[in-house]
Design a protein around this motif. Structure first.
Motif, PDB file in Angstrom:
ATOM      1  N   PHE A  86       0.845  -1.182   0.054  1.00  0.00           N
ATOM      2  CA  PHE A  86      -0.009   0.000   0.074  1.00  0.00           C
ATOM      3  C   PHE A  86       0.853   1.159   0.014  1.00  0.00           C
ATOM      4  O   PHE A  86       0.441   2.386  -0.679  1.00  0.00           O
ATOM      5  N   ILE A  87       1.752   1.281   0.812  1.00  0.00           N
ATOM      6  CA  ILE A  87       2.805   2.295   1.013  1.00  0.00           C
ATOM      7  C   ILE A  87       3.309   2.448  -0.716  1.00  0.00           C
ATOM      8  O   ILE A  87       3.362   3.721  -1.228  1.00  0.00           O
ATOM      9  N   GLN A  88       3.723   1.694  -1.353  1.00  0.00           N
ATOM     10  CA  GLN A  88       4.412   1.838  -2.638  1.00  0.00           C
ATOM     11  C   GLN A  88       3.236   1.843  -3.529  1.00  0.00           C
ATOM     12  O   GLN A  88       3.566   2.041  -4.957  1.00  0.00           O
ATOM     13  N   ARG A  89       2.223   1.839  -3.162  1.00  0.00           N
ATOM     14  CA  ARG A  89       0.992   1.755  -4.072  1.00  0.00           C
ATOM     15  C   ARG A  89       0.891   0.690  -5.196  1.00  0.00           C
ATOM     16  O   ARG A  89       0.755   0.841  -6.428  1.00  0.00           O
ATOM     17  N   ASP A  90       1.556  -0.624  -4.498  1.00  0.00           N
ATOM     18  CA  ASP A  90       1.731  -1.638  -5.786  1.00  0.00           C
ATOM     19  C   ASP A  90       0.634  -2.603  -5.286  1.00  0.00           C
ATOM     20  O   ASP A  90       0.519  -3.410  -4.495  1.00  0.00           O
ATOM     21  N   TYR A  91      -0.688  -2.211  -5.756  1.00  0.00           N
ATOM     22  CA  TYR A  91      -2.001  -3.004  -5.508  1.00  0.00           C
ATOM     23  C   TYR A  91      -1.737  -4.375  -5.786  1.00  0.00           C
ATOM     24  O   TYR A  91      -2.596  -5.278  -5.555  1.00  0.00           O
ATOM     25  N   GLN A  92      -1.185  -4.661  -7.027  1.00  0.00           N
ATOM     26  CA  GLN A  92      -0.868  -5.887  -7.726  1.00  0.00           C
ATOM     27  C   GLN A  92      -0.289  -7.014  -6.651  1.00  0.00           C
ATOM     28  O   GLN A  92      -0.870  -8.029  -6.336  1.00  0.00           O
ATOM     29  N   ARG A  93       0.663  -6.448  -6.190  1.00  0.00           N
ATOM     30  CA  ARG A  93       1.229  -7.069  -5.011  1.00  0.00           C
ATOM     31  C   ARG A  93       0.665  -7.436  -3.891  1.00  0.00           C
ATOM     32  O   ARG A  93       0.474  -8.396  -3.286  1.00  0.00           O
ATOM     33  N   VAL A  94      -0.158  -6.464  -3.524  1.00  0.00           N
ATOM     34  CA  VAL A  94      -0.979  -6.599  -2.240  1.00  0.00           C
ATOM     35  C   VAL A  94      -2.016  -7.629  -2.543  1.00  0.00           C
ATOM     36  O   VAL A  94      -2.075  -8.458  -1.705  1.00  0.00           O
ATOM     37  N   ALA A  95      -2.756  -7.758  -3.701  1.00  0.00           N
ATOM     38  CA  ALA A  95      -3.655  -8.696  -4.089  1.00  0.00           C
ATOM     39  C   ALA A  95      -3.027  -9.960  -3.981  1.00  0.00           C
ATOM     40  O   ALA A  95      -3.443 -10.942  -3.482  1.00  0.00           O
ATOM     41  N   GLU A  96      -1.735 -10.028  -4.665  1.00  0.00           N
ATOM     42  CA  GLU A  96      -1.126 -11.465  -4.661  1.00  0.00           C
ATOM     43  C   GLU A  96      -0.687 -11.999  -3.285  1.00  0.00           C
ATOM     44  O   GLU A  96      -0.877 -13.137  -3.156  1.00  0.00           O
ATOM     45  N   VAL A  97      -0.495 -10.973  -2.300  1.00  0.00           N
ATOM     46  CA  VAL A  97      -0.126 -11.561  -1.267  1.00  0.00           C
ATOM     47  C   VAL A  97      -1.440 -12.009  -0.265  1.00  0.00           C
ATOM     48  O   VAL A  97      -1.143 -13.230   0.336  1.00  0.00           O
ATOM     49  N   HIS A  98      -2.385 -11.432  -0.606  1.00  0.00           N
ATOM     50  CA  HIS A  98      -3.704 -11.771   0.206  1.00  0.00           C
ATOM     51  C   HIS A  98      -3.804 -13.510  -0.386  1.00  0.00           C
ATOM     52  O   HIS A  98      -4.403 -14.216   0.518  1.00  0.00           O
ATOM     53  N   PHE A  99      -3.832 -13.721  -1.689  1.00  0.00           N
ATOM     54  CA  PHE A  99      -3.988 -15.084  -2.229  1.00  0.00           C
ATOM     55  C   PHE A  99      -2.938 -15.949  -1.832  1.00  0.00           C
ATOM     56  O   PHE A  99      -3.362 -17.112  -1.486  1.00  0.00           O
ATOM     57  N   GLU A 100      -1.667 -15.548  -1.953  1.00  0.00           N
ATOM     58  CA  GLU A 100      -0.674 -16.466  -1.596  1.00  0.00           C
ATOM     59  C   GLU A 100      -0.644 -16.839  -0.002  1.00  0.00           C
ATOM     60  O   GLU A 100      -0.540 -17.951   0.325  1.00  0.00           O
ATOM     61  N   ALA A 101      -1.448 -15.977   0.869  1.00  0.00           N
ATOM     62  CA  ALA A 101      -1.760 -16.412   2.147  1.00  0.00           C
ATOM     63  C   ALA A 101      -3.021 -17.144   2.573  1.00  0.00           C
ATOM     64  O   ALA A 101      -3.165 -17.457   3.707  1.00  0.00           O
ATOM     65  N   VAL A 104      -7.675 -14.632   0.764  1.00  0.00           N
ATOM     66  CA  VAL A 104      -9.028 -14.607  -0.215  1.00  0.00           C
ATOM     67  C   VAL A 104      -8.791 -15.915  -0.981  1.00  0.00           C
ATOM     68  O   VAL A 104      -7.950 -16.643  -1.249  1.00  0.00           O
ATOM     69  N   PRO A 105     -10.135 -16.418  -1.105  1.00  0.00           N
ATOM     70  CA  PRO A 105     -10.389 -17.774  -1.740  1.00  0.00           C
ATOM     71  C   PRO A 105      -9.827 -17.932  -3.071  1.00  0.00           C
ATOM     72  O   PRO A 105      -9.692 -16.709  -3.895  1.00  0.00           O
ATOM     73  N   ALA A 106      -9.119 -18.971  -3.578  1.00  0.00           N
ATOM     74  CA  ALA A 106      -8.276 -18.992  -4.785  1.00  0.00           C
ATOM     75  C   ALA A 106      -9.156 -19.106  -6.030  1.00  0.00           C
ATOM     76  O   ALA A 106      -8.525 -18.902  -7.244  1.00  0.00           O
ATOM     77  N   ASN A 107     -10.350 -19.032  -5.832  1.00  0.00           N
ATOM     78  CA  ASN A 107     -11.325 -19.105  -7.179  1.00  0.00           C
ATOM     79  C   ASN A 107     -11.711 -17.733  -7.560  1.00  0.00           C
ATOM     80  O   ASN A 107     -12.526 -17.603  -8.564  1.00  0.00           O
ATOM     81  N   ARG A 108     -11.345 -16.819  -6.666  1.00  0.00           N
ATOM     82  CA  ARG A 108     -11.430 -15.291  -7.149  1.00  0.00           C
ATOM     83  C   ARG A 108     -10.374 -14.822  -8.122  1.00  0.00           C
ATOM     84  O   ARG A 108      -9.463 -15.457  -8.154  1.00  0.00           O
ATOM     85  N   ASP A 109     -10.549 -13.611  -8.688  1.00  0.00           N
ATOM     86  CA  ASP A 109      -9.924 -13.324  -9.846  1.00  0.00           C
ATOM     87  C   ASP A 109      -9.075 -12.516  -9.109  1.00  0.00           C
ATOM     88  O   ASP A 109      -9.383 -11.244  -8.300  1.00  0.00           O
ATOM     89  N   PHE A 163     -14.864 -10.146  -1.613  1.00  0.00           N
ATOM     90  CA  PHE A 163     -14.259 -11.130  -2.303  1.00  0.00           C
ATOM     91  C   PHE A 163     -14.108 -12.409  -1.349  1.00  0.00           C
ATOM     92  O   PHE A 163     -13.455 -13.528  -1.559  1.00  0.00           O
ATOM     93  N   GLY A 164     -15.042 -12.445  -0.423  1.00  0.00           N
ATOM     94  CA  GLY A 164     -15.154 -13.695   0.395  1.00  0.00           C
ATOM     95  C   GLY A 164     -14.081 -13.845   1.444  1.00  0.00           C
ATOM     96  O   GLY A 164     -14.039 -15.050   1.998  1.00  0.00           O
ATOM     97  N   MET A 165     -13.251 -12.967   1.822  1.00  0.00           N
ATOM     98  CA  MET A 165     -12.374 -13.093   2.930  1.00  0.00           C
ATOM     99  C   MET A 165     -12.943 -13.309   4.422  1.00  0.00           C
ATOM    100  O   MET A 165     -13.786 -12.554   4.707  1.00  0.00           O
ATOM    101  N   GLU A 166     -12.621 -14.367   5.025  1.00  0.00           N
ATOM    102  CA  GLU A 166     -13.224 -14.703   6.295  1.00  0.00           C
ATOM    103  C   GLU A 166     -12.220 -13.640   7.287  1.00  0.00           C
ATOM    104  O   GLU A 166     -11.245 -13.264   7.152  1.00  0.00           O
ATOM    105  N   THR A 167     -12.836 -13.457   8.505  1.00  0.00           N
ATOM    106  CA  THR A 167     -12.154 -12.817   9.654  1.00  0.00           C
ATOM    107  C   THR A 167     -10.770 -13.570  10.097  1.00  0.00           C
ATOM    108  O   THR A 167     -11.021 -14.672  10.185  1.00  0.00           O
ATOM    109  N   ARG A 168      -9.707 -12.761  10.168  1.00  0.00           N
ATOM    110  CA  ARG A 168      -8.431 -13.421  10.601  1.00  0.00           C
ATOM    111  C   ARG A 168      -8.502 -12.875  11.952  1.00  0.00           C
ATOM    112  O   ARG A 168      -8.082 -11.874  12.409  1.00  0.00           O
ATOM    113  N   THR A 169      -8.824 -14.132  12.928  1.00  0.00           N
ATOM    114  CA  THR A 169      -8.774 -13.815  14.355  1.00  0.00           C
ATOM    115  C   THR A 169      -7.489 -13.585  14.866  1.00  0.00           C
ATOM    116  O   THR A 169      -7.155 -12.476  15.952  1.00  0.00           O
TER     117      THR A 169
END
Length: 510
Positions: A330-345, A348-353, A392-398
Motif C-alpha cells: 500500500f505504501i508503494q501503491r503496488d496494488y497488484q502485489r498486495v492482491a497477490e499476497v492476500h491470495f498467497e496467504a 482470499v479464496p483461490a477461485n476469485r480473480d 471477495f469472500g475473505m473470512e475474519t482473521r482472528t
C-alpha cells in the motif's frame, strides 16, 4: 440456562444507553440516519425502566459504559483514542474511562495485598498511598519499599472483577450466536471467534502473574529501543491479584497542556509512538496491545514510558511477513502485489480473480493517498479494506484482530498529539527495514538453516521414517501404523535436506 439472563443483559444494555442519554450522543457522533434512529430507540424505549441510571455528574456515554461493566468500559477506552471517528468532544469525555474511574477502598487494597502475599503492608512499604489511578479491572497505588526506599507502583485487582467480567462476556457470546443464527451472511465474519479472542485476551488481564511475565519479556525485547522505557517488575511482591513495578515518573501522554509546559515536541512523540508500535509488532512479533493514553507517560528526558501490560499481542513470523508485505504494498501503491499476497496467504479464496481484486484495492488506496496529511488514516484504510475483502469472500482473521485494533488505537494516540502526523511517512522506513531483513535471500538462508537444524535433531530417525512410508505406499496391505505421510511429505523432507545442506555448506565456506 444462561440464555434468558444474557437476553436480559442485552436488553438492559440498550435501556441503559437510552436512559442515560448515551443513545442520542452515540447516534449523533456516528451521524445515524433518521430511520435507523427511530427504529433503535423505538425498540428500546419500552424497556427504558430496566436501564441503569449511573452517576448523573458523569457525561452520558462514560456514565452508561461505567454502569454496564468492565467489558463495555474496555470498548469505551478504544473509542477514546479515535476523535476522528467519534468527534473530539466525545473522545475527550471517554478518556475518563482510561484511569479515572471510581476507586475501591484503600483498606480493601491493603487486605488483598496481604492475603495474596502473606506479609503485612507495613512490613514491606514505608509509604502506601490512596489510589492514584483506577481503571476497569484494577487500580494503582504509589508506594515506597521500606528496605531500599525505591518508589514503586502497586496494582491490585478490583474485588469480584472476575465474576463481573464473566457476566459481560457471556452476554457477548449470546449476542454473537444470535447474530450468526439470524444472519447467515455474518458467519463469514466469525463473530463468535472474535468474542473468543477478546475473552482470552482480557481473561489474561485477570491474572497479574501473566502481566508481570509480559512486562518482563517486553522489557527484554525493547531494552535497546531509543526513547522508550518499561518499568522493572518486583517479582517478590507480585502474585495473581497483585503486581508491583518500578514507579514511572512523567506526564500523561494524553495531557497536551502538560506536555507543552514541559517543552516536549508533540509531533516527535506522535511519530515515535507509531514507530515503536510497528517495530515491536514486526521486529519482535510481541507488542503492547493496549497503547491508549492512559497507559503511556512521557519522562522528563522525553522518553515514552509504557505500563499496564495486561493485553499483549503476539504474531508469528509468517504472519508478520504477510502483514508487512501488505502494508508496504500500500505504501508503494503496488496494488497488484498486495492482491497477490492476500491470495498467497490464503486470505482470499483461490477461485476469485486476483486482477479484479487488485483493481478493487486500488479503489481503496488511491483516494486515501490523495488526501493531505491531516486526513490520511490507517483506520480509514482498514475500514475500506474490510469492505473490499468482504465482497471477495475473505473470512475474519482472528490472529490479526488485536494487531489491527491496536494499529487503530495507536494512530488515534498519535493524532491526539499532533493531527499533522502522517502515518505513511512514519511507517515506510520501519516496514521497509523489516522487509529488507526478513524477506529475500538472507531471510531464505535463515529459514533453510533453521530447517537444517531441525533435520539434524531428527537425523537418525529420517531413514526409518522414509523407508516406512515407501514400504506402505508400495504394499498398502502391509500392516504399518499410519503416520499420515505422503509423497509430498517425502519430497518436502528431501528438498529440505538438500536446501539445508546447501546453506550449511555456504556458511561453512564463508
Amino acid at each position: 440456562m444462561r440464555g434468558p439472563h444474557n437476553l436480559l443483559r442485552l436488553i438492559r444494555t440498550g435501556a441503559t444507553l437510552e436512559r442515560t442519554g448515551a443513545m442520542k450522543v452515540v447516534m449523533d457522533a456516528f451521524d445515524t440516519p433518521p430511520l435507523v434512529r427511530m427504529a433503535a430507540r423505538g425498540l428500546v424505549w419500552p424497556f427504558q425502566w430496566m436501564g441503569y441510571r449511573g452517576d448523573p455528574k458523569v457525561p452520558p456515554v462514560p456514565r452508561a459504559l461505567t454502569a454496564l461493566g468492565p467489558a463495555y468500559i474496555k470498548f469505551g477506552q478504544v473509542l477514546s483514542t479515535r476523535p476522528d471517528v467519534v468527534g473530539n468532544d466525545l473522545a475527550t469525555e471517554l478518556r475518563v474511562l482510561q484511569d479515572k474511574l471510581p476507586p475501591f477502598d484503600l483498606a480493601v487494597a491493603k487486605q488483598s495485598f496481604e492475603d495474596e502475599l502473606g506479609v503485612s503492608v507495613s512490613s514491606v512499604f514505608s509509604e502506601f498511598s490512596e489510589p492514584v489511578a483506577a481503571a476497569s479491572i484494577a487500580q494503582v497505588h504509589r508506594a515506597r519499599l521500606a528496605e531500599t526506599g525505591e518508589e514503586v507502583a502497586v496494582k491490585v485487582l478490583r474485588p469480584g472483577i472476575e465474576k463481573a467480567f464473566r457476566k459481560d462476556v457471556d452476554a457477548f457470546y449470546f449476542a454473537a450466536d444470535c447474530i450468526e443464527f439470524l444472519s447467515p451472511a455474518s458467519r463469514r465474519l466469525r463473530p463468535r471467534d472474535v468474542i473468543e479472542h477478546f475473552d482470552g485476551v482480557v481473561t489474561g488481564e485477570l491474572d497479574l502473574r501473566l502481566e508481570s511475565a509480559s512486562a518482563s519479556e517486553f522489557a527484554a525485547n525493547t531494552g535497546d529501543d531509543a526513547g522508550f522505557q518499561v518499568p522493572s517488575v518486583q517479582w517478590e511482591y507480585s502474585s495473581r491479584r497483585v503486581m508491583t513495578l518500578g514507579w514511572a515518573e512523567g506526564d500523561p501522554l494524553g495531557d497536551n497542556d502538560a506536555l507543552d509546559a514541559a517543552g516536549h515536541d508533540r509531533h516527535a512523540l506522535g511519530n515515535r509512538v507509531l514507530e515503536l508500535f510497528l517495530s515491536h509488532a514486526l521486529r519482535d512479533g510481541y507488542f503492547h496491545a493496549d497503547m491508549h493514553q492512559g497507559n503511556l507517560k512521557v519522562a522528563p528526558n522525553g522518553d515514552i514510558i509504557a505500563y499496564d501490560f495486561g493485553i499483549m499481542g503476539h504474531i508469528d513470523e509468517y504472519t508478520r511477513r504477510v502483514y508487512a508485505e501488505i502494508l508496504f504494498g500500500f505504501i508503494q501503491r503496488d496494488y497488484q502485489r498486495v492482491a497477490e499476497v492476500h491470495f498467497e496467504a490464503g486470505y482470499v479464496p483461490a477461485n476469485r480473480d486476483v486482477d479484479e481484486f487488485a483493481r478493487a484495492l486500488r479503489a481503496v488506496g488511491e483516494p486515501i493517498f490523495g488526501m493531505d496529511a491531516t486526513r490520511i488514516s490507517m483506520g480509514r484504510l482498514l475500514n475500506y479494506l474490510f469492505e473490499v475483502t468482504e465482497r471477495f469472500g475473505m473470512e475474519t482473521r482472528t490472529e490479526l484482530i488485536l494487531l489491527q485494533r491496536t494499529m487503530v488505537v495507536v494512530e488515534g494516540v498519535a493524532r491526539s498529539l499532533d493531527p499533522e502526523v502522517n502515518i505513511w511517512d512514519v511507517a515506510k522506513p520501519v516496514v521497509a527495514s523489516y522487509i529488507q531483513q526478513s524477506i529475500g535471500p538472507r531471510a531464505l538462508g535463515r529459514d533453510l538453516l533453521k530447517t537444517a537444524r531441525v533435520l539434524v535433531r531428527f537425523g537418525p530417525r529420517l531413514p526409518g521414517l522414509v523407508e516406512e512410508v515407501l514400504i506402505r505406499q508400495a504394499t498398502p496391505e502391509v500392516a504399518v501404523k499410519p503416520r499420515r505421510w505422503s509423497s509430498a511429505v517425502i519430497g518436502g523432507v528431501v528438498g529440505a535436506v538438500l536446501g539445508g545442506g546447501a546453506v550449511l555448506a555456504i556458511l561453512s565456506l564463508s
